[in-house]
Design an enzyme around this catalytic site. Sequence first.
Site, mmCIF file in Angstrom:
data_model
loop_
_atom_site.group_PDB
_atom_site.id
_atom_site.type_symbol
_atom_site.label_atom_id
_atom_site.label_comp_id
_atom_site.label_asym_id
_atom_site.label_seq_id
_atom_site.Cartn_x
_atom_site.Cartn_y
_atom_site.Cartn_z
ATOM 1 N N SER A 213 41.775 -20.385 -51.069
ATOM 2 C CA SER A 213 40.460 -20.367 -51.724
ATOM 3 C C SER A 213 40.292 -21.377 -52.850
ATOM 4 C CB SER A 213 40.167 -18.976 -52.273
ATOM 5 O OG SER A 213 39.738 -18.149 -51.236
ATOM 6 N N LYS B 254 37.661 -23.846 -52.334
ATOM 7 C CA LYS B 254 36.240 -23.510 -52.538
ATOM 8 C C LYS B 254 35.657 -24.286 -53.729
ATOM 9 C CE LYS B 254 36.574 -19.090 -50.182
ATOM 10 N NZ LYS B 254 37.469 -18.044 -49.992
ATOM 11 N N TYR C 261 35.457 -23.535 -41.963
ATOM 12 C CA TYR C 261 35.844 -22.770 -43.167
ATOM 13 C C TYR C 261 37.366 -22.554 -43.205
ATOM 14 C CZ TYR C 261 36.809 -18.728 -46.063
ATOM 15 O OH TYR C 261 37.394 -17.888 -46.986
ATOM 16 N N TYR D 54 38.213 -13.288 -57.756
ATOM 17 C CA TYR D 54 37.776 -12.119 -56.997
ATOM 18 C C TYR D 54 37.331 -11.040 -57.977
ATOM 19 C CZ TYR D 54 41.085 -14.780 -54.169
ATOM 20 O OH TYR D 54 41.783 -15.782 -53.569
ATOM 21 N N VAL E 252 44.884 -17.087 -51.904
ATOM 22 C CA VAL E 252 45.875 -16.135 -51.412
ATOM 23 C C VAL E 252 47.184 -16.798 -50.968
ATOM 24 C CG1 VAL E 252 44.241 -14.304 -50.760
ATOM 25 C CG2 VAL E 252 44.896 -16.041 -49.080
HETATM 26 N N1 GLU Z 1 41.287 -18.145 -45.971
HETATM 27 C C1 GLU Z 1 41.312 -16.985 -46.796
HETATM 28 C C2 GLU Z 1 40.326 -15.958 -46.288
HETATM 29 O O1 GLU Z 1 39.239 -16.305 -45.952
HETATM 30 C C3 GLU Z 1 41.008 -17.377 -48.206
HETATM 31 C C4 GLU Z 1 41.117 -16.205 -49.115
HETATM 32 C C5 GLU Z 1 41.554 -16.572 -50.484
HETATM 33 O O2 GLU Z 1 42.375 -17.445 -50.724
HETATM 34 O O3 GLU Z 1 41.017 -15.907 -51.356
HETATM 35 O O4 GLU Z 1 40.614 -14.813 -46.185
#
Ligand code: GLU
Length: 304
Positions: free
Chosen positions: A63, A66, A188, A240, A258
């Site tokens: 993430s 992002k 994605y 999060y 993650v």
């Molecule tokens: N590719 C992971 C997902 O979509 C990213 C989640 C993350 O790193 O928070 O679940």
Amino acid sequence: MKYQEILESICRDVQSLAGLGKQADYIPALAKVNPDQFGICIHSIHGDIYSEGDADVPFSIQSISKVFSLAIALNLMGDDLWERVGKEPSGTSFNSLIQLEAEHGKPRNPFINAGAIVVADILLEKLPSPKENFIEFIRELSGNPHIDYNEEVARSEREKGYLNAAIANLLKYHHNLNGEIEEVLHFYFLLCSVEMSCKDLAKAFLAFADHKTHFSYHGVDLTSSQVKRINAIMQTCGFYDEAGEFSFLVGLPGKSGVGGGIAAVYPMRYSVVVWSPRLNQKGNSIMGMKALELLTTKTRESIF
Ligand code: GLU
């Protein structure tokens, strides 16, 4: 400030947490990573680099990507972006469906999965060669031409990506996804699969730390105020449903993934990246969170 000595002492101190938590295993390819690694790197805006541990080992940024896709989307759409995705903290887990349904398909922010899937849709629609343009942007930001996607990780995530597929379907139902669901999801997952080391990421995040220098990388031009706003969203939405806790303990804007990485910035001073794969219940690196808490405590430097 004696950053190198401070990083050495942090490395020793976080060993008390070694073995706690486990790496993300809902993405099968990530379950294979040796969980007992730890790296940290600080990159100052004057070009000084300090690192300890496994700071050269590439890991799955997940993430953290992002932040890069948000930068491109802001460049492409300006403030119109906020009509498709909000900028408020979600207070829910990164892959929650409930809020998205209650709010009729407009994700709370670009850093939860729903928001990032909308951003991926925008990149797919508006960039001339989305896959190449995205990776070239990161290569230029980090100064490392070898950075790449890990297609195996992306494929393995798609195989088990039931929740993200549900999110994409809900977005489509609410007319907030223009592309084909499969294509957007593939892109994605690809964005999440990029591999970088702490050193690569620290160099790349310098561009967000140093918001007074014109942000211009591979055709992505952002104003100083757009860069500051990306930092603001990192501060309020980067962890999060633990964004408040990270603000409380660390006091720097940042984004976690993650894969166990956390990238943070101390605006106009430095970027700092830490990586350790074992995660807490909320999906954030246990040793990584502690290391950054210790950093701002030992240096007495944070934005507060
Ligand atoms: N590719 C992971 C997902 O979509 C990213 C989640 C993350 O790193 O928070 O679940």
